[in-house]
Enzyme design. Structure first.
Site, PDB file in Angstrom:
ATOM      1  N   THR A  13      50.903  45.484  42.482  1.00 55.93           N
ATOM      2  CA  THR A  13      50.725  44.200  42.666  1.00 55.93           C
ATOM      3  C   THR A  13      49.609  43.806  41.631  1.00 55.93           C
ATOM      4  O   THR A  13      48.615  44.613  41.399  1.00 55.93           O
ATOM      5  CB  THR A  13      50.722  43.723  43.900  1.00 55.93           C
ATOM      6  OG1 THR A  13      49.366  44.000  44.377  1.00 55.93           O
ATOM      7  CG2 THR A  13      51.679  44.015  44.596  1.00 55.93           C
ATOM      8  N   GLY A  14      49.848  42.703  40.914  1.00 54.44           N
ATOM      9  CA  GLY A  14      48.911  42.130  40.133  1.00 54.44           C
ATOM     10  C   GLY A  14      48.722  43.152  38.633  1.00 54.44           C
ATOM     11  O   GLY A  14      47.702  43.506  38.548  1.00 54.44           O
ATOM     12  N   SER A  17      47.678  42.549  34.285  1.00 54.45           N
ATOM     13  CA  SER A  17      46.276  42.510  33.440  1.00 54.45           C
ATOM     14  C   SER A  17      45.306  43.237  34.225  1.00 54.45           C
ATOM     15  O   SER A  17      45.650  43.629  35.273  1.00 54.45           O
ATOM     16  CB  SER A  17      45.755  40.871  33.351  1.00 54.45           C
ATOM     17  OG  SER A  17      45.436  40.347  34.555  1.00 54.45           O
ATOM     18  N   GLY A  18      44.115  43.557  33.436  1.00 58.93           N
ATOM     19  CA  GLY A  18      42.912  43.900  34.206  1.00 58.93           C
ATOM     20  C   GLY A  18      43.347  45.340  34.782  1.00 58.93           C
ATOM     21  O   GLY A  18      43.892  46.288  34.248  1.00 58.93           O
ATOM     22  N   GLY A  20      44.904  46.159  37.274  1.00 56.87           N
ATOM     23  CA  GLY A  20      46.331  46.570  37.778  1.00 56.87           C
ATOM     24  C   GLY A  20      47.049  47.131  36.355  1.00 56.87           C
ATOM     25  O   GLY A  20      47.923  47.985  36.619  1.00 56.87           O
ATOM     26  N   SER A 139      36.843  45.842  47.143  1.00 56.29           N
ATOM     27  CA  SER A 139      35.410  45.494  46.319  1.00 56.29           C
ATOM     28  C   SER A 139      34.333  45.819  46.706  1.00 56.29           C
ATOM     29  O   SER A 139      34.193  45.795  47.969  1.00 56.29           O
ATOM     30  CB  SER A 139      35.512  43.916  46.056  1.00 56.29           C
ATOM     31  OG  SER A 139      34.403  43.479  45.443  1.00 56.29           O
ATOM     32  N   TYR A 152      35.513  35.528  49.545  1.00 53.13           N
ATOM     33  CA  TYR A 152      35.865  36.910  48.728  1.00 53.13           C
ATOM     34  C   TYR A 152      35.447  38.123  49.600  1.00 53.13           C
ATOM     35  O   TYR A 152      36.354  38.676  49.669  1.00 53.13           O
ATOM     36  CB  TYR A 152      35.329  36.639  47.475  1.00 53.13           C
ATOM     37  CG  TYR A 152      35.961  37.609  46.546  1.00 53.13           C
ATOM     38  CD1 TYR A 152      37.174  37.708  45.900  1.00 53.13           C
ATOM     39  CD2 TYR A 152      34.759  38.847  46.269  1.00 53.13           C
ATOM     40  CE1 TYR A 152      37.483  38.788  44.982  1.00 53.13           C
ATOM     41  CE2 TYR A 152      35.471  39.951  45.602  1.00 53.13           C
ATOM     42  CZ  TYR A 152      36.630  39.855  44.945  1.00 53.13           C
ATOM     43  OH  TYR A 152      36.876  40.885  44.237  1.00 53.13           O
TER      44      TYR A 152
END
Length: 251
Positions: A13-14, A17-18, A20, A139, A152
């Site tokens: 998922t995701g 870009s970045g 993922g 994270s 977050y």
């Protein structure tokens, strides 16, 4: 094609870009077939073209249960199983400190980062192969007290908790569950934080000043870490948090 993930079916998922996208490229290079998700159709199609082969893009929002059910319906029809899940979709989280953070901001962050991860895994259970690997992107923020990152950081702490619980719940099927906790990585996610480009640049400079290795990480470095957790290289590893943050939380 042979590789560490030869003939494996992965859902990322995701993946448009970045981190993922980098993970999807790495997995395909190692022999996997990947399903990538993202909310923006044009960006998703561009990512699929970059990956080039062994990829199916599926537009959707992980916070939307109907989108997740449609995703796994496509996976079931095309491949019939899931060997690897990388629950990576997330939104950035900088907000005014403390009580100034809005309910809308809180809900947005938790809907994607926490609710989305939970149901990404829950909706896949019936398709998961015995011996599958689940990688949850957390994270290093959940270790730190960063002003403005309360929702977050808490959303990622919940993800870390999911990994421990699911590692226990799925152990009898040989399914391993781990988290990957990146530090500051050069990706577009800060564009979702609501800051101006100048504010993002200033903020990232402040963050990098606290990284012992003196730089931001690269998505490709996170992809290598995810490959370790997804592959048999980590066959005796479950329930851990692999922190990849240039020493930020360790030194």
């Amino acid at each position: 094609m042979s590789g560490k993930l030869s003939n494996k079916i992965a859902v990322i998922t995701g993946g448009s870009s970045g981190i993922g996208l980098a993970i999807a490229k790495e997995f395909v290079a190692e022999g996997a077939y990947v399903f990538i998700t993202g909310r923006r159709a044009a960006e998703l199609e561009k990512a699929a073209k970059e990956i080039g082969r062994n990829v199916t893009p599926v537009q959707g929002d992980v916070a939307d249960l109907e989108d997740l059910e449609r995703l796994y319906g496509i996976v079931e029809r095309e491949k019939g199983r899931v060997d690897i899940i990388v629950a990576n979709a997330a939104v950035g989280g900088l907000a005014p400190p403390g009580a100034a953070a809005s309910p809308d901001h809180f809900d947005r962050v938790f809907n994607v980062n926490t609710r989305g991860v939970f149901f990404t895994v829950q909706k896949a259970v019936k398709l998961l192969s015995d011996g599958a690997s689940i990688v949850l992107t957390a994270s290093n923020a959940h270790y730190l007290g960063i002003p403005g990152f309360a929702p977050y950081s808490a959303s990622k702490a919940a993800v870390r908790s999911f990994a421990r619980t699911w590692a226990a719940e799925f152990k009898d099927r040989g399914i391993r569950v781990n988290t990957l906790s990146p530090g500051p990585i050069d990706t577009p996610i800060m564009g979702t934080s609501g800051l101006t480009p100048d504010e993002v640049e200033k903020f990232m400079q402040q963050i990098v000043a606290n990284v012992p290795l003196g730089r931001m990480g690269r998505p490709e470095e996170m992809a290598k870490a995810a490959l370790f957790l997804a592959s048999s290289d980590s066959s005796f590893v479950t329930g851990i948090d692999l922190v990849a943050d240039g020493g930020m939380t360790q030194i």
